[in-house]
Design an enzyme around this catalytic site. Structure first.
Site, PDB file in Angstrom:
ATOM      1  N   GLY A  85       0.816  -1.211   0.000  1.00 48.64           N
ATOM      2  CA  GLY A  85       0.000   0.000   0.000  1.00 48.64           C
ATOM      3  C   GLY A  85       0.849   1.260   0.000  1.00 48.64           C
ATOM      4  N   GLY A  87       2.596   3.823   1.461  1.00 49.12           N
ATOM      5  CA  GLY A  87       3.107   4.091   2.796  1.00 49.12           C
ATOM      6  C   GLY A  87       3.575   5.511   3.007  1.00 49.12           C
ATOM      7  N   LYS A 108       3.889  12.580  -2.747  1.00 52.76           N
ATOM      8  CA  LYS A 108       4.825  11.608  -2.162  1.00 52.76           C
ATOM      9  C   LYS A 108       5.624  12.294  -1.067  1.00 52.76           C
ATOM     10  CE  LYS A 108       7.024   8.487  -4.403  1.00 52.76           C
ATOM     11  NZ  LYS A 108       7.972   7.783  -5.316  1.00 52.76           N
ATOM     12  N   ARG A 178      -1.525  -0.839 -10.008  1.00 56.40           N
ATOM     13  CA  ARG A 178      -0.351  -1.651 -10.285  1.00 56.40           C
ATOM     14  C   ARG A 178      -0.738  -3.125 -10.354  1.00 56.40           C
ATOM     15  NH1 ARG A 178       3.651   1.636  -7.159  1.00 56.40           N
ATOM     16  NH2 ARG A 178       2.521   3.493  -6.491  1.00 56.40           N
ATOM     17  N   ASP A 247       4.730  -4.317  -7.616  1.00 59.62           N
ATOM     18  CA  ASP A 247       4.049  -3.098  -7.177  1.00 59.62           C
ATOM     19  C   ASP A 247       4.624  -1.859  -7.857  1.00 59.62           C
ATOM     20  OD1 ASP A 247       6.165  -4.068  -5.270  1.00 59.62           O
ATOM     21  OD2 ASP A 247       6.017  -2.010  -4.546  1.00 59.62           O
ATOM     22  N   ASN A 248       5.638  -2.048  -8.717  1.00 64.88           N
ATOM     23  CA  ASN A 248       6.201  -0.939  -9.487  1.00 64.88           C
ATOM     24  C   ASN A 248       5.924  -1.097 -10.981  1.00 64.88           C
ATOM     25  OD1 ASN A 248       7.262   0.294  -7.222  1.00 64.88           O
ATOM     26  ND2 ASN A 248       9.266  -0.656  -7.425  1.00 64.88           N
ATOM     27  N   ASP A 257       8.083   5.044 -10.413  1.00 72.25           N
ATOM     28  CA  ASP A 257       9.010   4.879  -9.293  1.00 72.25           C
ATOM     29  C   ASP A 257      10.464   4.881  -9.736  1.00 72.25           C
ATOM     30  OD1 ASP A 257       7.133   4.976  -7.283  1.00 72.25           O
ATOM     31  OD2 ASP A 257       6.758   2.827  -7.313  1.00 72.25           O
TER      32      ASP A 257
END
Length: 487
Positions: A85, A87, A108, A178, A247-248, A257
């Site tokens: 998730g 973060g 971010k 993602r 997740d990227n 990312d």
């Protein structure tokens, strides 16, 4: 400022956690992307930078925003983590840009979320400016990527190995869904959640699939092809992502990312920069295979939607994985054909590409300069400068003879060919030592190196005398051997 229309916030509550940014002590606007703001239809009041900084740092939540942290899981270096998730990222909301495309606006480093896993939810200045540089460089190179809207200093320090100045990065993306987002629901055997998410992605990114007989299988294929095309473009500019975890990898097909990513200097097919990639899992050469592996993880998530009969679903998904390989090979060869100045397709072109890459590996030739200098050779200039890029030019000299024989099969004039080659072989990339130079200066309050680097990267396919130093490979003492995650 923002005209929000927040579709992800209208999904069920368990898709995300509602969370507000945590205010910072002294937000100061460091960089604002006015051209992107215009593209997004954002009316930013540049006459009041303090107010703008407060909004972009998260101190003031603009009207219409529905701040949230997205839930997702992911394979990190091959190991599955069922809950990751956002973060340290908060999705403020979505805008529809001037072309009618929906875009996420995300902060971010805006503070902790329920997914922070004991982290502080903050970001340091260096990684924020690094992502700004790299994402805008990729965009200028014509490669799909998330974009940088702003960088804001927080007036606070963050503590990693050492205290560092804090900052917030404002990221723009086609979406932040993602492969790991699908894995989150698959890990919980939430088939209905998977269906809702898949329908959302189809509506947002692949609306042409809505009326297809097998929309979820076609979604898998569309994502696979988007990623195959993306990775082929990465390899064409010598880009190494560094952390190709599931997740990227976005469903939209954007590069996302920019943590320990880097660009090749001398060509080495097994080159790794990322300090956390100890085994070379995400080395330059390995990126296509890892992308296919990640798509296989997406396929596993979609199996219940592809077919009620699991055996049939697996068969169909495996066929798409095979198609990924074929698509990548086609796109990779197309990218490198253009780089070598081939305007037509001939059998044996792949061998010529590999021949040059092998000579570059053996000769430790700089990736970007080799291809850029080849443009000059194509235009009729001497071979001397091209061959000087190789420690041992014998292999490159023999390759040039084969290359010229291949060019004789086409009718293009030398200057026409050279011009086409310059349009795909950049003169300037964000070289690692120049990025680190800019970040080191910024940590001491000097943003002039950052600003000049951004200017140099705006038109990477053009030669600019004033930015000639950005086209030069690093001296031995300037080489960057490792890059680091910004977390």
């Amino acid at each position: 400022m923002f005209q929000f229309d927040n579709s992800y916030a209208r999904l069920p509550d368990h898709f995300y956690a509602s969370v507000y940014p945590e205010p910072v002590e002294g937000p100061v606007l460091l960089k604002f992307n006015e051209a992107l703001a215009e593209e997004l239809g954002i009316g930013a009041d540049l006459s009041d930078p303090a107010r703008l900084a407060a909004i972009l740092a998260g101190n003031v939540v603009p009207q219409g925003a529905t701040p949230l942290a997205m839930a997702y899981a992911g394979h990190q270096f091959g190991s599955f983590v069922p809950q990751l998730g956002d973060g340290r990222a908060i999705l403020l909301g979505e805008v529809v840009d001037r072309s009618g495309t929906r875009r996420d606006i995300q902060l971010k480093g805006a503070g902790p979320t329920p997914f922070s896993r004991r982290g502080d939810g903050r970001a340091a200045l260096g990684p924020v400016l690094r992502e700004y540089i790299l994402s805008e460089a990729m965009h200028a190179l014509g490669i799909r990527a998330t974009r940088a809207l702003a960088a804001v200093a927080t007036g606070e320090q963050v503590y990693r190995e050492t205290p560092q100045p804090g900052a917030v990065f404002v990221r723009v993306a086609a979406s932040h869904v993602r492969i790991g987002t699908f894995q989150y629901f698959a890990a919980r055997q939430d088939v209905e959640g998977l269906r809702i998410l898949a329908d959302y992605v189809i509506d947002r990114h692949y609306p042409e699939l809505k009326e297809r007989e097998r929309p979820y299988l076609d979604l898998l294929r569309a994502v696979a092809f988007a990623q195959a095309d993306l990775v082929a473009r990465w390899l064409g500019v010598g880009f190494i992502h560094g952390v190709m975890n599931t997740d990227n990898m976005t469903l939209s097909g954007e590069t996302i990312d920019f943590g320990p990513c880097a660009f090749l200097d001398e060509y080495d097919q097994m080159k790794v920069f990322s300090s956390i990639d100890q085994g070379g899992r995400y080395a330059y050469r390995n990126q296509p295979g890892i992308a296919q592996w990640n798509i296989a993880r997406l396929a596993e998530c979609l199996l219940p939607l592809i077919d009620d009969d699991q055996d049939k679903a697996v068969l169909s998904a495996n066929h798409v994985l095979s198609e990924f390989g074929e698509r990548f090979q086609t796109q990779w060869l197309a990218v490198f054909r253009r780089k070598l100045g081939f305007l037509e397709e001939e059998e044996g072109d792949g061998d010529l590409v590999q021949g040059l890459l092998s000579a570059m590996q053996e000769g430790e030739a700089d990736f970007t300069r080799t291809f850029r200098q080849l443009c000059h050779v194509a235009g009729g200039e001497s071979d001397e400068l091209f061959l000087s890029l190789f420690k041992d030019p014998s292999g490159a000299s023999g390759w040039l003879s084969r290359w010229r024989t291949r060019l004789e099969q086409e009718k293009a004039l030398p200057q026409e060919r050279a011009s086409a080659m310059r349009a795909v072989n950049p003169a300037i990339i964000p070289r690692n030592h120049k990025v680190e130079e800019a970040l080191a200066a910024a940590n001491y309050g000097d943003l002039s190196f950052f600003e000049r680097l951004l200017q140099a990267l705006e038109k990477p396919y053009e030669d600019h005398v004033e930015f000639a130093d950005y086209a030069v490979p690093p001296k031995p003492e300037e080489r960057v051997l490792q890059t680091f995650c910004g977390t």
